[in-house]
Write a protein that holds these residues in place. Structure first.
Motif, PDB file in Angstrom:
ATOM      1  N   GLY A  24       4.905   7.382 -12.722  1.00 43.24           N
ATOM      2  CA  GLY A  24       4.857   8.588 -11.929  1.00 43.24           C
ATOM      3  C   GLY A  24       3.470   8.977 -11.471  1.00 43.24           C
ATOM      4  O   GLY A  24       3.213  10.144 -11.167  1.00 43.24           O
ATOM      5  N   ARG A  25       2.542   7.997 -11.420  1.00 41.59           N
ATOM      6  CA  ARG A  25       1.181   8.317 -11.011  1.00 41.59           C
ATOM      7  C   ARG A  25       1.144   8.652  -9.519  1.00 41.59           C
ATOM      8  O   ARG A  25       1.938   8.116  -8.739  1.00 41.59           O
ATOM      9  N   PRO A  26       0.208   9.504  -9.071  1.00 44.34           N
ATOM     10  CA  PRO A  26       0.105   9.824  -7.646  1.00 44.34           C
ATOM     11  C   PRO A  26      -0.167   8.564  -6.824  1.00 44.34           C
ATOM     12  O   PRO A  26      -0.976   7.727  -7.206  1.00 44.34           O
ATOM     13  N   VAL A  27       0.534   8.447  -5.739  1.00 43.14           N
ATOM     14  CA  VAL A  27       0.349   7.302  -4.850  1.00 43.14           C
ATOM     15  C   VAL A  27       0.201   7.806  -3.421  1.00 43.14           C
ATOM     16  O   VAL A  27       0.675   8.881  -3.062  1.00 43.14           O
ATOM     17  N   LEU A  28      -0.473   7.006  -2.625  1.00 41.64           N
ATOM     18  CA  LEU A  28      -0.640   7.313  -1.219  1.00 41.64           C
ATOM     19  C   LEU A  28       0.286   6.443  -0.383  1.00 41.64           C
ATOM     20  O   LEU A  28       0.272   5.211  -0.527  1.00 41.64           O
ATOM     21  N   PRO A  29       1.103   7.034   0.492  1.00 38.16           N
ATOM     22  CA  PRO A  29       1.847   6.236   1.463  1.00 38.16           C
ATOM     23  C   PRO A  29       0.895   5.843   2.592  1.00 38.16           C
ATOM     24  O   PRO A  29       0.805   6.515   3.612  1.00 38.16           O
ATOM     25  N   VAL A  30       0.137   4.770   2.380  1.00 36.81           N
ATOM     26  CA  VAL A  30      -0.977   4.460   3.265  1.00 36.81           C
ATOM     27  C   VAL A  30      -0.528   3.990   4.643  1.00 36.81           C
ATOM     28  O   VAL A  30      -1.308   4.039   5.601  1.00 36.81           O
ATOM     29  N   ALA A  31       0.709   3.542   4.760  1.00 36.64           N
ATOM     30  CA  ALA A  31       1.216   3.116   6.064  1.00 36.64           C
ATOM     31  C   ALA A  31       2.722   3.310   6.098  1.00 36.64           C
ATOM     32  O   ALA A  31       3.399   3.215   5.070  1.00 36.64           O
ATOM     33  N   MET A  32       3.216   3.604   7.288  1.00 35.05           N
ATOM     34  CA  MET A  32       4.656   3.725   7.466  1.00 35.05           C
ATOM     35  C   MET A  32       5.003   3.307   8.890  1.00 35.05           C
ATOM     36  O   MET A  32       4.407   3.793   9.850  1.00 35.05           O
TER      37      MET A  32
END
Length: 320
Positions: free
Chosen positions: A257-265
């Motif tokens: 559950g660590r913070p993640v970045l949706p770096v691309a979509m």
């Protein structure tokens, strides 16, 4: 007093640089001024090239900093969406009240350049329009690419494609759905939500997923009382709600559950997301890039046994 440019007046941005204000909310299809990220500074370089400006707030009620330290990449998605609306009205003379259908919206951010600083991020947006389509002299559709930079450094890039239609044509095409919209908007949202922390949220109010018996499948939770996701009444579920569902779905696949970045979509929309019929959000197993911290996950939305949208999302943990 600063005068808001008329839709046909793409002015030299230097005339407005001394005093910054937001773009007219109507130009970006927002009801709340707080949700307008573009400023009233823009200029046309030629028929297909524009320069716009935007500001990302250090704090936002919904697009809050990821991990408390990095700008939410979904700000890039919403900024790119707003660019398309403003270009239509201010650059191509599309009257207010016309309806837009987004077919594609893609973005990619540079994580190392996303830390929130001591002031809001003042951004330059260089826009290139392609596939400009007109019908009877009126803009019918547009594709565009956006480069988002701060102090000469490129924070994000993206592109989008949409079509637009007159209110009269839209009413004919959507007559049955328009009649149902008022009732649907007043309905209670699904009572159940996934655990907010599992999707990177602090409150159930911001959760857009309802759990099912499968760990890779959810029902879309459309809370029409949400002031950001449902900024104003409409006859269908906004595309940004679907992108947020994709973001929350991929977050559940991250370890611990660590913070993640949706770096691309890379998202493609196939039809309107309708009220009154369940929308199912599904993920496929993540694909790891050898030697890279990024993972790629495909999210698919389905409604009435038809594909609604797909969002191929690349995620990465927060930079140290």
């Amino acid at each position: 007093m600063l005068q808001t440019p008329a839709p046909t007046d793409i002015v030299d941005s230097e005339a407005l640089r001394g005093l910054t204000t937001t773009a007219p909310r109507e130009y970006v299809h927002r009801a709340a001024l707080a949700e307008v990220f573009l400023t009233a500074e823009w200029c046309r370089r030629d028929e297909a090239h524009f320069t716009l400006y935007a500001q990302w707030p250090r704090g936002h009620s919904f697009f809050e900093p990821v991990g408390g330290s990095h700008y939410d990449p979904m700000l890039a998605a919403e900024t790119i969406r707003q660019v398309g609306a403003l270009l239509a009205h201010a650059g191509f003379d599309v009257p207010l009240g016309h309806q837009f259908l987004m077919w594609e919206l893609n973005y990619r951010v540079t994580p190392a350049l996303l830390p929130v600083g001591g002031a809001p991020a003042d951004l330059r947006l260089d826009v290139t329009c392609t596939d400009i389509r007109r019908r009877a002299g009126r803009l019918a559709g547009l594709s565009y690419e956006v480069v988002i930079s701060e102090n000469g450094r490129v924070l994000a890039t993206g592109n989008a494609r949409y079509t637009c239609t007159s209110p009269e044509v839209y009413r004919r095409l959507r007559a049955d759905r328009l009649a149902e919209a008022a009732t649907a908007m007043a309905q209670e949202p699904p009572t159940a939500s996934v655990e907010p922390r599992s999707v990177g949220r602090h409150s159930e109010f911001d959760v857009v997923l309802t759990p099912t018996e499968r760990a890779d499948r959810w029902q879309l939770r459309a809370n029409t009382r949400h002031p950001v996701l449902f900024d104003h009444p409409g006859d269908h579920i906004p595309g940004m709600v679907l992108l947020e569902a994709a973001r929350q779905a991929v977050h559940t696949l991250m370890p611990g559950g660590r913070p993640v970045l949706p770096v691309a979509m890379d998202s493609t929309f196939h039809r309107y997301a309708e009220f009154g019929s369940p929308c199912w959000i599904e993920t496929e197993p993540a694909v790891d890039y050898p030697g890279s911290p990024e993972r790629l996950i495909r999210v698919t939305g389905r409604q009435d046994d038809e594909i609604l949208f797909t969002a191929i999302t690349t995620v990465a943990e927060l930079p140290s």
